[in-house]
Design an enzyme around this catalytic site. Sequence first.
Site, PDB file in Angstrom:
ATOM      1  N   ASP A 222      65.670  36.561 107.838  1.00 42.44           N
ATOM      2  CA  ASP A 222      65.958  35.856 106.600  1.00 42.44           C
ATOM      3  C   ASP A 222      66.771  34.620 106.993  1.00 42.44           C
ATOM      4  OD1 ASP A 222      66.178  34.991 104.028  1.00 42.44           O
ATOM      5  OD2 ASP A 222      66.831  36.913 103.184  1.00 42.44           O
TER       6      ASP A 222
HETATM    7  C1  BGC Z   1      65.939  34.608 100.730  1.00 41.93           C
HETATM    8  C2  BGC Z   1      64.528  34.793 101.247  1.00 41.93           C
HETATM    9  C3  BGC Z   1      63.840  33.459 101.320  1.00 41.93           C
HETATM   10  C4  BGC Z   1      64.656  32.528 102.202  1.00 41.93           C
HETATM   11  C5  BGC Z   1      64.057  31.140 102.358  1.00 41.93           C
HETATM   12  C6  BGC Z   1      66.693  33.555 101.512  1.00 41.93           C
HETATM   13  O1  BGC Z   1      67.912  33.266 100.919  1.00 41.93           O
HETATM   14  O2  BGC Z   1      66.628  35.845 100.790  1.00 41.93           O
HETATM   15  O3  BGC Z   1      63.808  35.669 100.412  1.00 41.93           O
HETATM   16  O4  BGC Z   1      62.537  33.592 101.784  1.00 41.93           O
HETATM   17  O5  BGC Z   1      65.951  32.379 101.640  1.00 41.93           O
HETATM   18  O6  BGC Z   1      64.158  30.434 101.163  1.00 41.93           O
END
Ligand code: BGC
Length: 787
Positions: A222
């Site tokens: 993530d």
């Molecule tokens: C989220 C993810 C997301 C990523 C990119 C993170 O804060 O938890 O689900 O894909 O950001 O935007």
Amino acid sequence: MTDIDHLLDRLTLDEKVSLLTGQDFWSLPAIPHIGLRSLVMSDGPVGVRGTGWAPEDPSIALPSPTALAASWDPELAAEAGRLLGQEARRKGVHVVLGPTVNLHRTPLNGRHFECYSEDPLLTGEIAVGFVRGVQEHGVGTTVKHLVGNDFETDRMTVDVRIPERALRELYLAPFERVAEAGGWGVMSAYNAVNGESMAQNGRLQDEILKREWGFDGVVVSDWRAARDTVGAALGGLDIAMPAMDNPWGPALAEAVRSGQVPVEVIDDKVRRVLRLAARVGALDGFPAVTPPATVDGAAVAHRVAARSFVLARNDGVLPLAGRHLRVAVIGALAQDARVLGGGSAQVVPPHVISPLDGIRAVFDEVGYAIGADPRPFLPAAQGPEWSTFRIDLGTYRFEVPTAAVRWLGDPPGGLAVHDITQLELSTTYTPPVAGEHVFAISGFGTFELTVGDQKLYQGSLHPPGTGRADLLLHPREQRFTVTLPAGEPVAVTLRQSFEPGTAHSAGTTLGLRPPGPDADGLIAEAVALAARSDVAVVVVGTTEQVESEGFDRTSLALPGRQDELVARVAAVNPRTVVVVNAGSPVLLPWADEVAAVLLTWFPGQEAGAALAAVLLGEEEPGGRLPTTWPRREADCPVLAVEPRDGFLAYDEGVLIGYRGWKERPLYAFGSGLGYTTWAYDHLVVEADEAVVTLTNSGERAGREVVQIYLAPLQNGPVPRPERWLAGFAPVEAGPGETVTVRIRLPERAFQVWDDGWRTLPGRYAVTAAHALDDPRRTIEIEKKGSA
Ligand code: BGC
């Protein structure tokens, strides 16, 4: 040696680690001498944002994932996936960051709307459909967030303690199902599980996902979840994203040179990245996928919406008797529907058909009243009183449909982050009525607001010590009151300045509240309108401050005075239809006193058109609840989302959702009415299939979701829930028509995790049901055990 091994041999160690390390917000670097193009990733589950978030580059916005799951239709999920694959191709994106398959452990999860269901089987089947659809375009997916990201509080640091059995039977099950079905990617979560941060959780990522399940795709972190160079490298992570604060790159090469990370570990990761590149057509020498036929995005968004609407109550008022009815449309969200949830799942849709627009398009006489406004921030200015909203970024200018501008990652117009030092939003407002106008700035950063010749604000909406990511999820608001005469145009200018190098994200809104009645007056206006109308359609729901990534909910109650509004409208109009616009369960204290309740989730860009079609009966509300809706908050089996001393234990084990409910809920798992009725004629189990014969006993064509539940008839060595979903299938039939459907009962449905999967032999009740609380046919079978 495979072709990929040949390519691997041609890479230096520095090139190899560069391929595992984000080069910017969304992509990996190209390596031209092996024919590898840059791999681009983008959120997310409801639409493909692309590398920017700019209004000039809109994305089709599908209904929220809870809505997709409410269709109980993996084939429809595949259609949604195909649309996203098509959108990804159009935007030059190779990997869609979704679907989200964390479970509805508690409705307080701020990101509940982004996950599918409280049931792992339904979650897994919808996810498999979605992934299949996206990947048919040769576009990758990352099923996320592995694992235990079922709430948002302290998500970066919390250690989620999940008992092994619950981990296997519930939380890992959808990931396992997608891995088995051939998903090409997984995103690991921010949180830790059982003592180890997921970005470096070797037991889950390496041992279980890659070795036990044989997953041959990539594990992407993530965003900013990877923090430890060696830990993440040895813990099964393949790609660390984004470039910012990335612990890999040269530091990882150094760790290999110093012997802390074996080069074989790096080679395995690089092979996975190259395999992904080959699958998505970013690597020369590998055949490109022939994409399926182009689909009409708006039509798919409409179809998913109508199929997802759950008709939870209907005294016969729906479908409405005809277009000639005088319809009162009530509620702030009727005009400004929340079509998607907050956080990284957001996209900028090309248009939004609000419930009011949709209803106005089909009924002859429509009145509108706000009634109650739950939005704590003033909404973006829009409407005929405003001239064009012009945005000027210095060397690039564009227009936006409402007074809001937002991006994350690539700035609009191909500008580089460093090119932008100022954003100017300019427009002209002509007040239709004289009086006190409240202007508002919401967002984050340093602003200057001028209305006519008055400078209303100059200052910073950026409290010291608050990070930009936090501000993006929790914007601030400032309000200013100005008295304006009617009919005289005034220039309005909002300027925002950026510190050098910070323009990789922006979120700025100019709001306005014109003179009008106070909160009591608004409700009175709505009640009067309802009293003189044939039918009242009241749209109620949550706001961006209630349901979003980044924080959890503190209450399931509808915000503001919406409950009072519904009760007062229903008191004057017996034909009150309440449309609930929320991504997850909310309390409906008036539910038994209104004529109909239609749960519409976050319905995506075609919201209003799908709603009008369903109200009129041109389409059936096809949804069934993917999650139990409570009558009282305290009845929910799990509410805890507050970690103590850095951890949160899933002490309820496997008893989440309907498996753990003790009280009678307001609306049961699987429930939802259509516009016809069904007689379940016959149920048999043949080998590993339940065979159900049913007849559409009503007067119009319809769709039913046949659900099969299993209940053990004697206690075994391991305590189990009273019953659980073992299979399901949507069917369609014309009036009077009889259909037979075969539903596979997977071996897993009879198994528990007891240091390994073990089938529990014995007698089981197999029930074919309309909903968990509406069983129609039950037979008993004898199940043999496994070794
Ligand atoms: C989220 C993810 C997301 C990523 C990119 C993170 O804060 O938890 O689900 O894909 O950001 O935007």
